[in-house]
Motif scaffolding. Sequence first.
Motif, PDB file in Angstrom:
ATOM      1  N   PRO A 336      26.186 -52.621   7.545  1.00  0.00           N
ATOM      2  CA  PRO A 336      26.905 -51.848   8.358  1.00  0.00           C
ATOM      3  C   PRO A 336      26.880 -50.423   7.726  1.00  0.00           C
ATOM      4  O   PRO A 336      27.225 -49.914   6.732  1.00  0.00           O
ATOM      5  N   ILE A 337      26.571 -49.657   8.838  1.00  0.00           N
ATOM      6  CA  ILE A 337      26.485 -48.103   8.446  1.00  0.00           C
ATOM      7  C   ILE A 337      27.151 -47.270   9.862  1.00  0.00           C
ATOM      8  O   ILE A 337      27.194 -45.983   9.497  1.00  0.00           O
ATOM      9  N   ALA A 338      27.514 -47.585  10.764  1.00  0.00           N
ATOM     10  CA  ALA A 338      28.065 -46.870  11.884  1.00  0.00           C
ATOM     11  C   ALA A 338      28.942 -47.754  12.869  1.00  0.00           C
ATOM     12  O   ALA A 338      29.066 -48.862  12.487  1.00  0.00           O
ATOM     13  N   ARG A 339      29.559 -46.981  13.548  1.00  0.00           N
ATOM     14  CA  ARG A 339      30.124 -47.641  14.483  1.00  0.00           C
ATOM     15  C   ARG A 339      30.279 -46.969  16.117  1.00  0.00           C
ATOM     16  O   ARG A 339      29.876 -45.919  16.168  1.00  0.00           O
ATOM     17  N   LEU A 340      30.308 -47.849  16.977  1.00  0.00           N
ATOM     18  CA  LEU A 340      30.407 -47.201  18.219  1.00  0.00           C
ATOM     19  C   LEU A 340      32.024 -47.040  18.630  1.00  0.00           C
ATOM     20  O   LEU A 340      32.407 -48.155  18.892  1.00  0.00           O
ATOM     21  N   GLU A 341      32.089 -45.739  18.846  1.00  0.00           N
ATOM     22  CA  GLU A 341      33.630 -45.761  19.378  1.00  0.00           C
ATOM     23  C   GLU A 341      33.619 -45.469  20.722  1.00  0.00           C
ATOM     24  O   GLU A 341      32.806 -44.696  21.382  1.00  0.00           O
ATOM     25  N   VAL A 342      34.507 -46.135  21.653  1.00  0.00           N
ATOM     26  CA  VAL A 342      34.686 -46.089  22.861  1.00  0.00           C
ATOM     27  C   VAL A 342      36.194 -45.325  23.239  1.00  0.00           C
ATOM     28  O   VAL A 342      37.155 -45.742  22.635  1.00  0.00           O
ATOM     29  N   ARG A 343      36.142 -44.064  23.557  1.00  0.00           N
ATOM     30  CA  ARG A 343      37.397 -43.439  23.942  1.00  0.00           C
ATOM     31  C   ARG A 343      37.953 -42.999  25.357  1.00  0.00           C
ATOM     32  O   ARG A 343      36.807 -42.705  26.024  1.00  0.00           O
ATOM     33  N   VAL A 344      39.111 -43.061  25.480  1.00  0.00           N
ATOM     34  CA  VAL A 344      39.409 -42.647  26.952  1.00  0.00           C
ATOM     35  C   VAL A 344      40.593 -41.399  26.627  1.00  0.00           C
ATOM     36  O   VAL A 344      41.434 -41.466  25.843  1.00  0.00           O
ATOM     37  N   ASP A 345      39.868 -40.339  27.169  1.00  0.00           N
ATOM     38  CA  ASP A 345      40.556 -39.148  26.686  1.00  0.00           C
ATOM     39  C   ASP A 345      40.563 -38.804  25.246  1.00  0.00           C
ATOM     40  O   ASP A 345      39.308 -39.157  24.701  1.00  0.00           O
ATOM     41  N   ASP A 346      41.532 -38.874  24.549  1.00  0.00           N
ATOM     42  CA  ASP A 346      41.356 -38.619  23.195  1.00  0.00           C
ATOM     43  C   ASP A 346      41.619 -40.067  22.511  1.00  0.00           C
ATOM     44  O   ASP A 346      41.755 -40.044  20.942  1.00  0.00           O
ATOM     45  N   ARG A 347      42.103 -40.887  23.121  1.00  0.00           N
ATOM     46  CA  ARG A 347      42.348 -42.359  22.691  1.00  0.00           C
ATOM     47  C   ARG A 347      41.619 -43.154  22.368  1.00  0.00           C
ATOM     48  O   ARG A 347      40.445 -43.423  23.125  1.00  0.00           O
ATOM     49  N   LEU A 348      41.314 -43.902  21.179  1.00  0.00           N
ATOM     50  CA  LEU A 348      40.496 -44.933  20.679  1.00  0.00           C
ATOM     51  C   LEU A 348      40.645 -46.046  21.438  1.00  0.00           C
ATOM     52  O   LEU A 348      41.865 -46.787  21.297  1.00  0.00           O
ATOM     53  N   TYR A 349      39.778 -46.495  22.277  1.00  0.00           N
ATOM     54  CA  TYR A 349      39.891 -47.561  23.317  1.00  0.00           C
ATOM     55  C   TYR A 349      39.357 -48.769  22.712  1.00  0.00           C
ATOM     56  O   TYR A 349      39.689 -50.094  22.949  1.00  0.00           O
ATOM     57  N   GLN A 350      38.058 -48.648  21.951  1.00  0.00           N
ATOM     58  CA  GLN A 350      37.477 -49.710  21.395  1.00  0.00           C
ATOM     59  C   GLN A 350      36.591 -49.252  20.258  1.00  0.00           C
ATOM     60  O   GLN A 350      36.129 -48.341  20.374  1.00  0.00           O
ATOM     61  N   SER A 351      36.384 -50.079  19.184  1.00  0.00           N
ATOM     62  CA  SER A 351      35.319 -49.632  18.126  1.00  0.00           C
ATOM     63  C   SER A 351      34.515 -51.086  17.931  1.00  0.00           C
ATOM     64  O   SER A 351      35.104 -52.030  17.466  1.00  0.00           O
ATOM     65  N   VAL A 352      33.409 -50.614  17.874  1.00  0.00           N
ATOM     66  CA  VAL A 352      32.110 -51.739  17.577  1.00  0.00           C
ATOM     67  C   VAL A 352      31.369 -51.515  16.442  1.00  0.00           C
ATOM     68  O   VAL A 352      30.642 -50.333  16.406  1.00  0.00           O
ATOM     69  N   PRO A 353      31.414 -52.221  15.446  1.00  0.00           N
ATOM     70  CA  PRO A 353      30.750 -52.065  14.407  1.00  0.00           C
ATOM     71  C   PRO A 353      29.057 -52.242  14.710  1.00  0.00           C
ATOM     72  O   PRO A 353      28.695 -52.885  15.497  1.00  0.00           O
ATOM     73  N   LEU A 354      28.575 -51.191  13.879  1.00  0.00           N
ATOM     74  CA  LEU A 354      26.981 -51.059  14.045  1.00  0.00           C
ATOM     75  C   LEU A 354      26.267 -51.288  12.791  1.00  0.00           C
ATOM     76  O   LEU A 354      26.674 -51.043  11.755  1.00  0.00           O
ATOM     77  N   GLU A 355      25.253 -51.920  12.708  1.00  0.00           N
ATOM     78  CA  GLU A 355      24.352 -52.057  11.481  1.00  0.00           C
ATOM     79  C   GLU A 355      22.889 -51.643  11.730  1.00  0.00           C
ATOM     80  O   GLU A 355      22.253 -51.481  12.463  1.00  0.00           O
ATOM     81  N   ALA A 356      22.367 -51.332  10.510  1.00  0.00           N
ATOM     82  CA  ALA A 356      20.902 -51.073  10.507  1.00  0.00           C
ATOM     83  C   ALA A 356      20.019 -51.996  11.024  1.00  0.00           C
ATOM     84  O   ALA A 356      20.168 -53.385  10.902  1.00  0.00           O
ATOM     85  N   ALA A 357      19.215 -51.655  12.117  1.00  0.00           N
ATOM     86  CA  ALA A 357      18.124 -52.568  12.739  1.00  0.00           C
ATOM     87  C   ALA A 357      16.922 -52.735  11.858  1.00  0.00           C
ATOM     88  O   ALA A 357      16.269 -53.840  12.183  1.00  0.00           O
ATOM     89  N   GLY A 358      16.777 -52.141  10.640  1.00  0.00           N
ATOM     90  CA  GLY A 358      15.365 -52.396   9.892  1.00  0.00           C
ATOM     91  C   GLY A 358      15.796 -52.018   8.536  1.00  0.00           C
ATOM     92  O   GLY A 358      16.824 -50.940   8.260  1.00  0.00           O
ATOM     93  N   ASP A 359      14.979 -52.236   7.862  1.00  0.00           N
ATOM     94  CA  ASP A 359      15.185 -51.796   6.087  1.00  0.00           C
ATOM     95  C   ASP A 359      14.495 -50.487   6.219  1.00  0.00           C
ATOM     96  O   ASP A 359      13.484 -49.780   6.805  1.00  0.00           O
ATOM     97  N   VAL A 360      15.145 -49.441   5.223  1.00  0.00           N
ATOM     98  CA  VAL A 360      14.268 -48.146   4.806  1.00  0.00           C
ATOM     99  C   VAL A 360      14.497 -48.219   3.361  1.00  0.00           C
ATOM    100  O   VAL A 360      15.357 -48.304   2.350  1.00  0.00           O
ATOM    101  N   GLU A 361      13.208 -47.683   2.868  1.00  0.00           N
ATOM    102  CA  GLU A 361      12.965 -47.619   1.654  1.00  0.00           C
ATOM    103  C   GLU A 361      13.270 -46.259   0.953  1.00  0.00           C
ATOM    104  O   GLU A 361      13.405 -45.222   1.843  1.00  0.00           O
TER     105      GLU A 361
END
Length: 405
Positions: A336-361
Amino acid sequence: MRGFVLPFLLFVVLMSGPSVAVESAAPRVMLHDESTGSLLITKDENKPFAPANFAKLVTAAVVFEALQTGEVTDATLYPITEHAWRTGGAPARVTTMFAAVKSFVPVSDLLRGLVVDYANDAAIALAEGLTGSEAAFTERMNAYAARIGLKDSRFANPTGYPDPQAKTTLADMLALAAYVRTTYPDRYALYSQPDFLWNKINQTNKTRFVKELPGVDGMMLAFDEKDGFGALMSAKRGDRRITVVASGYTALADRDKDLKALVEGAFSEYGRFEIYPSGAEIGRVKVFGGNTPDVAVISAGGAPVHLTLPTGDRSKFRLTVVYNGPVPAPIVRGTPIARLEVRVDDRLYQSVPLEAAGDVERGEIRDRALDGFTEMFAGWWYKTIGSISIEDIVNLGALRGRHQG
């Protein structure tokens, strides 16, 4: 390394018009779609108020846990002490299941009295039976509430009787409702039981919306002299489940009218949309000291991303990929390294956890040194990332919203 929140990719979703499909007259209210995590409406969700009957939800949850762990069974008999009878029974002229003084009642029936009848004698009998006293049970209630993440609640007794030290918030009650429903699904079914017969007295479910509103299967109504009328209800229709919690109504009729409008509006004015299909790349996150400058992010487990959105107007909704970066290498796929934030105006509407799609050496020494130099003196890459307008999104075919009813 310096860490801060970085808006990486900004774009606007869909159409034009008002951004709120359903309004509420409640001073405090939350309307949540449990199936997606979208928070459709929220107002003063962290403002404390007296829990009143909502305390009984915690009382029931503590007993559910005791049953789940085997501490007690449904058949365990608890006495109706004179204290329980005088304080929570017929002599007290409060909501009661009319349990006879000095009788013994199975835990299963006390739970029905508590959940279906809102019975105060049942609440006290369960508290005394499980821990020996209301005071000891209250300590257990508060420990339980803290353990499951209720951050701003304090309970003073198992009944919800007025007490200046007692408090809760809508956010805590919403979290409690989801916890009870998912942790004790068999016990949660009690909340939709239409009536309960005890001592030759049949009482209908005090959460009368179970009968009056299609899909409603619990949980509890509440009233406090200072904080007014409140309610916590959950309803399921099709593959969607919504939960509404509200407080502060000055009139019973206002509460009932508003709750019906909220539940009906949540299903009729909002729909479930698939914004990203399974495995879709949602953005790219900058990497520090890696063999590649960035890495793609996808939703956790590569699951599709669903939002609950108004079926009409969505003009003020914005989606942003946010992360603390740059993220240091090495990075393992699925981290887990990020999140997708959905906002309406300034209000947080939904937060979706995001993860790395591949390895990085880890990169070569020269790559890490260059990243360190850039990070120390400028961090320039944070400032040169642009945004994408809705026109660009449409032209690129990046909008993948699909109404799923």
